[in-house]
Motif scaffolding. Sequence first.
Motif, PDB file in Angstrom:
ATOM      1  N   ASP A   1       0.849  -1.199   0.000  1.00 38.69           N
ATOM      2  CA  ASP A   1       0.000   0.000   0.000  1.00 38.69           C
ATOM      3  C   ASP A   1       0.880   1.243   0.000  1.00 38.69           C
ATOM      4  O   ASP A   1       0.977   1.944   0.995  1.00 38.69           O
ATOM      5  CB  ASP A   1      -0.927  -0.010   1.212  1.00 38.69           C
ATOM      6  CG  ASP A   1      -1.897   1.173   1.227  1.00 38.69           C
ATOM      7  OD1 ASP A   1      -2.014   1.876   0.202  1.00 38.69           O
ATOM      8  OD2 ASP A   1      -2.537   1.390   2.283  1.00 38.69           O
ATOM      9  N   LYS A  41       0.557   4.094  -1.557  1.00 37.91           N
ATOM     10  CA  LYS A  41      -0.182   5.348  -1.389  1.00 37.91           C
ATOM     11  C   LYS A  41      -0.476   5.596   0.084  1.00 37.91           C
ATOM     12  O   LYS A  41      -0.314   6.718   0.591  1.00 37.91           O
ATOM     13  CB  LYS A  41      -1.485   5.314  -2.184  1.00 37.91           C
ATOM     14  CG  LYS A  41      -2.289   6.601  -2.092  1.00 37.91           C
ATOM     15  CD  LYS A  41      -3.569   6.528  -2.926  1.00 37.91           C
ATOM     16  CE  LYS A  41      -4.380   7.813  -2.797  1.00 37.91           C
ATOM     17  NZ  LYS A  41      -5.652   7.729  -3.569  1.00 37.91           N
ATOM     18  N   GLY A  42      -0.913   4.547   0.790  1.00 41.49           N
ATOM     19  CA  GLY A  42      -1.181   4.692   2.219  1.00 41.49           C
ATOM     20  C   GLY A  42       0.077   4.995   3.006  1.00 41.49           C
ATOM     21  O   GLY A  42       0.049   5.787   3.963  1.00 41.49           O
ATOM     22  N   ARG A  43       1.184   4.374   2.619  1.00 43.03           N
ATOM     23  CA  ARG A  43       2.451   4.642   3.308  1.00 43.03           C
ATOM     24  C   ARG A  43       2.879   6.086   3.110  1.00 43.03           C
ATOM     25  O   ARG A  43       3.340   6.744   4.044  1.00 43.03           O
ATOM     26  CB  ARG A  43       3.551   3.697   2.807  1.00 43.03           C
ATOM     27  CG  ARG A  43       3.381   2.260   3.220  1.00 43.03           C
ATOM     28  CD  ARG A  43       4.708   1.498   3.169  1.00 43.03           C
ATOM     29  NE  ARG A  43       5.440   1.647   1.933  1.00 43.03           N
ATOM     30  CZ  ARG A  43       5.281   0.883   0.853  1.00 43.03           C
ATOM     31  NH1 ARG A  43       4.374  -0.084   0.859  1.00 43.03           N
ATOM     32  NH2 ARG A  43       6.019   1.065  -0.228  1.00 43.03           N
ATOM     33  N   GLU A  44       2.749   6.576   1.888  1.00 42.07           N
ATOM     34  CA  GLU A  44       3.167   7.953   1.633  1.00 42.07           C
ATOM     35  C   GLU A  44       2.305   8.931   2.419  1.00 42.07           C
ATOM     36  O   GLU A  44       2.815   9.911   2.981  1.00 42.07           O
ATOM     37  CB  GLU A  44       3.119   8.276   0.138  1.00 42.07           C
ATOM     38  CG  GLU A  44       3.635   9.662  -0.181  1.00 42.07           C
ATOM     39  CD  GLU A  44       4.165   9.819  -1.591  1.00 42.07           C
ATOM     40  OE1 GLU A  44       4.854  10.824  -1.852  1.00 42.07           O
ATOM     41  OE2 GLU A  44       3.882   8.951  -2.437  1.00 42.07           O
ATOM     42  N   GLU A  45       1.016   8.656   2.474  1.00 42.43           N
ATOM     43  CA  GLU A  45       0.128   9.519   3.257  1.00 42.43           C
ATOM     44  C   GLU A  45       0.514   9.492   4.732  1.00 42.43           C
ATOM     45  O   GLU A  45       0.609  10.536   5.384  1.00 42.43           O
ATOM     46  CB  GLU A  45      -1.321   9.045   3.085  1.00 42.43           C
ATOM     47  CG  GLU A  45      -2.333   9.872   3.858  1.00 42.43           C
ATOM     48  CD  GLU A  45      -3.746   9.357   3.655  1.00 42.43           C
ATOM     49  OE1 GLU A  45      -4.450   9.141   4.673  1.00 42.43           O
ATOM     50  OE2 GLU A  45      -4.150   9.154   2.492  1.00 42.43           O
ATOM     51  N   GLY A  46       0.757   8.295   5.264  1.00 41.32           N
ATOM     52  CA  GLY A  46       1.145   8.184   6.669  1.00 41.32           C
ATOM     53  C   GLY A  46       2.497   8.800   6.950  1.00 41.32           C
ATOM     54  O   GLY A  46       2.693   9.448   7.987  1.00 41.32           O
ATOM     55  N   ASN A  62       9.664  17.206   2.932  1.00 42.02           N
ATOM     56  CA  ASN A  62       8.377  17.716   3.394  1.00 42.02           C
ATOM     57  C   ASN A  62       8.452  19.240   3.486  1.00 42.02           C
ATOM     58  O   ASN A  62       7.783  19.948   2.748  1.00 42.02           O
ATOM     59  CB  ASN A  62       8.037  17.080   4.756  1.00 42.02           C
ATOM     60  CG  ASN A  62       6.654  17.430   5.267  1.00 42.02           C
ATOM     61  OD1 ASN A  62       6.119  18.480   4.972  1.00 42.02           O
ATOM     62  ND2 ASN A  62       6.071  16.532   6.047  1.00 42.02           N
ATOM     63  N   PHE A  95       3.961  11.249   5.261  1.00 37.43           N
ATOM     64  CA  PHE A  95       3.863  12.705   5.174  1.00 37.43           C
ATOM     65  C   PHE A  95       3.225  13.275   6.439  1.00 37.43           C
ATOM     66  O   PHE A  95       3.728  14.232   7.029  1.00 37.43           O
ATOM     67  CB  PHE A  95       3.052  13.115   3.943  1.00 37.43           C
ATOM     68  CG  PHE A  95       2.951  14.603   3.765  1.00 37.43           C
ATOM     69  CD1 PHE A  95       3.988  15.324   3.206  1.00 37.43           C
ATOM     70  CD2 PHE A  95       1.815  15.292   4.171  1.00 37.43           C
ATOM     71  CE1 PHE A  95       3.903  16.703   3.049  1.00 37.43           C
ATOM     72  CE2 PHE A  95       1.716  16.671   4.019  1.00 37.43           C
ATOM     73  CZ  PHE A  95       2.765  17.375   3.459  1.00 37.43           C
ATOM     74  N   ARG A  96       2.136  12.661   6.885  1.00 37.79           N
ATOM     75  CA  ARG A  96       1.445  13.163   8.074  1.00 37.79           C
ATOM     76  C   ARG A  96       2.351  13.093   9.298  1.00 37.79           C
ATOM     77  O   ARG A  96       2.480  14.055  10.059  1.00 37.79           O
ATOM     78  CB  ARG A  96       0.174  12.351   8.329  1.00 37.79           C
ATOM     79  CG  ARG A  96      -0.583  12.804   9.598  1.00 37.79           C
ATOM     80  CD  ARG A  96      -1.786  11.905   9.871  1.00 37.79           C
ATOM     81  NE  ARG A  96      -2.717  11.924   8.770  1.00 37.79           N
ATOM     82  CZ  ARG A  96      -3.037  10.854   8.028  1.00 37.79           C
ATOM     83  NH1 ARG A  96      -2.478   9.678   8.291  1.00 37.79           N
ATOM     84  NH2 ARG A  96      -3.895  10.946   7.044  1.00 37.79           N
TER      85      ARG A  96
END
Length: 202
Positions: free
Chosen positions: A118, A120-125, A173, A127-128
């Motif tokens: 995942d 996409k999910g890793r990148e979102e996590g 970031n 970044f957050r």
Amino acid sequence: MTTQFHDHVLSDAALAQLFNEARSYNGWLDKPVSDEQLHAIWDLMKMAPTSANMQPVRIVWIKSPEAKAKLVEYVMEGNKAKVAAAPVTAVIGYDIDFHEELPWLFPHTDAKSWFEGDEKGREEGAFRNSSLQGAYLMLAARAIGLDCGPMSGFDPAAVNAAFFADSPRHRVNFICSVGYGDPASIFERSPRPDFATFNRIA
């Protein structure tokens, strides 16, 4: 005053240093920041929470004249003088493949499997949580007596190529200069909203 909430609340002086009197600086005094101070920032910020202790932040501390000159090339015109004058600027990035480190960072369970397959999910996590860690960095720097100047005006592709070329799964970031702020470089504090403006208790 502050003691109305809890016996262990920070003193008014400490709250002023971290929040109420702290500012984002645009210029810097000619005072060095030591490697020991950078280590101290890390040793504080790493203790603050991230999801599943993922610790996705990856930081390049820009300190040498050569690295500083390179970074100056890739920031917007209004930020060039800030970066050039700062004793240190942190390039705060994140690792898309942070999950590879979870077996030792979060050994209580097989957390790595939560993120495999995942991206996409890793990148979102990542970044957050690296954004959280960037904020922790600023608080840690203030806690040890330094000032900060966070910035987002730069060419991310160029910064990635310049400072994360050997780690192509890392992404910048934001950047944040660290040092001893020049009081002459700041203007009057901008307005801050009261609780009712942007909050509600449901």
